[in-house]
Design a protein around this motif. Sequence first.
Motif, mmCIF file in Angstrom:
data_model
loop_
_atom_site.group_PDB
_atom_site.id
_atom_site.type_symbol
_atom_site.label_atom_id
_atom_site.label_comp_id
_atom_site.label_asym_id
_atom_site.label_seq_id
_atom_site.Cartn_x
_atom_site.Cartn_y
_atom_site.Cartn_z
ATOM 1 N N GLY A 4 -3.366 -2.671 6.292
ATOM 2 C CA GLY A 4 -4.663 -3.251 6.148
ATOM 3 C C GLY A 4 -4.906 -4.583 6.948
ATOM 4 N N SER A 43 0.790 -1.201 0.064
ATOM 5 C CA SER A 43 -0.058 0.158 0.097
ATOM 6 C C SER A 43 0.875 1.049 -0.025
ATOM 7 C CB SER A 43 -0.906 -0.071 1.250
ATOM 8 O OG SER A 43 -1.832 -1.199 1.003
ATOM 9 N N GLN A 92 -7.191 0.852 -0.621
ATOM 10 C CA GLN A 92 -7.299 -0.325 0.045
ATOM 11 C C GLN A 92 -8.483 -0.017 0.862
ATOM 12 O OE1 GLN A 92 -4.058 -2.189 2.473
ATOM 13 N NE2 GLN A 92 -5.166 -3.939 2.701
ATOM 14 N N ASP A 101 -5.663 -1.307 -5.128
ATOM 15 C CA ASP A 101 -4.947 -2.115 -3.936
ATOM 16 C C ASP A 101 -6.120 -2.884 -3.321
ATOM 17 O OD1 ASP A 101 -3.622 -2.780 -1.424
ATOM 18 O OD2 ASP A 101 -3.526 -0.469 -0.937
ATOM 19 N N GLU A 102 -5.803 -4.346 -3.431
ATOM 20 C CA GLU A 102 -6.924 -5.323 -2.962
ATOM 21 C C GLU A 102 -8.442 -4.784 -3.318
ATOM 22 O OE1 GLU A 102 -6.594 -7.133 0.943
ATOM 23 O OE2 GLU A 102 -4.369 -6.232 0.903
HETATM 24 MG MG LIG Z 1 -2.099 -2.769 2.070
#
Ligand SMILES: [Mg+2]
Length: 511
Positions: A413, A55, A97, A176-177
Amino acid sequence: MTILHPVTGSESQTLLDAIGLTKRYGGQVALNAIDFSIAPGELVAVIGENGAGKSTFAKILSGAVRPDAGGLRVHGKPIELNAPRDALRHGISYIPQELAYLPNLTVAENLVVGRWPNRGGLTTRGRIHAEARRIAARFGIELDIGAQIAQLRLAERQLVEIVKALARDVSVIVLDEPTASLTSDESDNLFHVLRGLAQEGVGVIFISHRLDEVFDLADRIVVLRNGDVVANLEAAKATSQEVIAHMLGAAAEEYYERRDRQTRDGTVALALRNWTRIGLPNIVNFTLTLHRGEVLGLFGPRGCGADLIADGLAGRISDFVGEIELAGQARPIFRSTREARAAGLGYVPPERKREGLVMALPVQTNLTLHVLSSVSRFGWINRVRERRIAEEWRDRLQIRLRSVRQPVESLSGGNQQKVLLGSRLLSKPRVLVLNEPTRGVDVGARAEIHRYLRNEADAGAAILWVTSDAEEAVLVSDRLLVMRDGAIVGELSGPAMTQTNALMLATKEAA
Ligand SMILES: [Mg+2]
Ligand SMILES: Nc1ncnc2c1ncn2[C@@H]1O[C@H](COP(=O)(O)OP(=O)(O)OP(=O)(O)O)[C@@H](O)[C@H]1O
């Protein structure tokens, strides 16, 4: 040799280069002089353990975080990013994220925010809606344009965010994810959109913990570990064992032993009888039984109602009618989260930012939030004891941090998710309801969490595990209930408990 870029005519083959990017937080190196390049039309997956620096890398590309050293080039030319709008100006679009959205605006307003259509200074609702509908349709995504963002489910908010980013003129998109809370259909849809963008020459940088989708989507896989790029692999030639080995810095071990012993002793720990709720979907006379020592999976696609059952059990939904039997006693449905907790029911919610954690407070405070009485006396909180407990749980759940006195918001995260999980496990509830508990958690820590909960069950806890991830459902469950449209459509156990069977049951058209 320099090559002229076919589209821009500039002297570079790459779209974006990062050179020697370095970022430190306090004494900790989040990124250690990494180099990275992406070519037009390339799909690059960036993977790595929780806290590896993914991230941080994405935020530097987006202009949200400034590196301590190193720089970026677009089409070979150095650029300076002081703020997210600078990145957008250079065609770099970023989907974070943790979503930043404007909860009181509608979907339409969110989609067109910052680029309001107007005529003579007037922005009408009609025009905003028309523009938003056009954007959504272009990407083949169905959204309720008039709904308020705050009313949407997480996955829907994420879709809004994705559509918003896609609607801009992008040359590089960083996600991001993005699929952490999407269903497989929604993920497929997103991948379709991303492949289309790549064909138009957009560079796609994609952060994920799901190896299956990484292999499905990416041309190239970049592995980060402790702030270093430790591998840069051609996806077609790499294996998942190889990738995991790079991630962990050790040979990938066999994480799961398949269980075939029955741990439950037949004692009913929790039963739901005839739960009924009218809504989307309708849930009528829903009944299930959870035994001591058992991990019971409740699996189904998003919208099947499994999350509602979890929320109902946690006292977070007020309009269920029906009965609960807990530890041999019949009782009415919980009407508040406090009531549920007092009855010995633990609940892990899916969304850490909105409902689980106090982001600005230290990790140790968040971890012990629900067991305050054990760390305080006469109203005084014993910080030494609080810290000891927190450090014990840090080790148990492999939470990566510098100090348990750090605010939760400064963790990555996946590590935030572990704090949330720890805060609910710490009170040793007899019955534990988990709602998508390992979202965003890396494979290594995920296996650790699975193992820990397995041991808790073996020691007599009863665990209801709600998940929309078929792989996880099959791995963790002793017995798996499959839901569709508000009802249980099948039960799997033993050798029949496979991902294929679970998915088939969950998606079969009603006969
Ligand atoms: Mg992350
Ligand atoms: N604002 C911050 N303050 C202090 N430390 C930070 C901050 N942001 C990130 N870090 C630290 O930098 C490191 C890298 O974090 P990052 O968020 O990039 O990890 P990640 O690879 O995205 O992990 P995850 O898979 O959990 O999302 C972590 O050790 C994290 O604690």
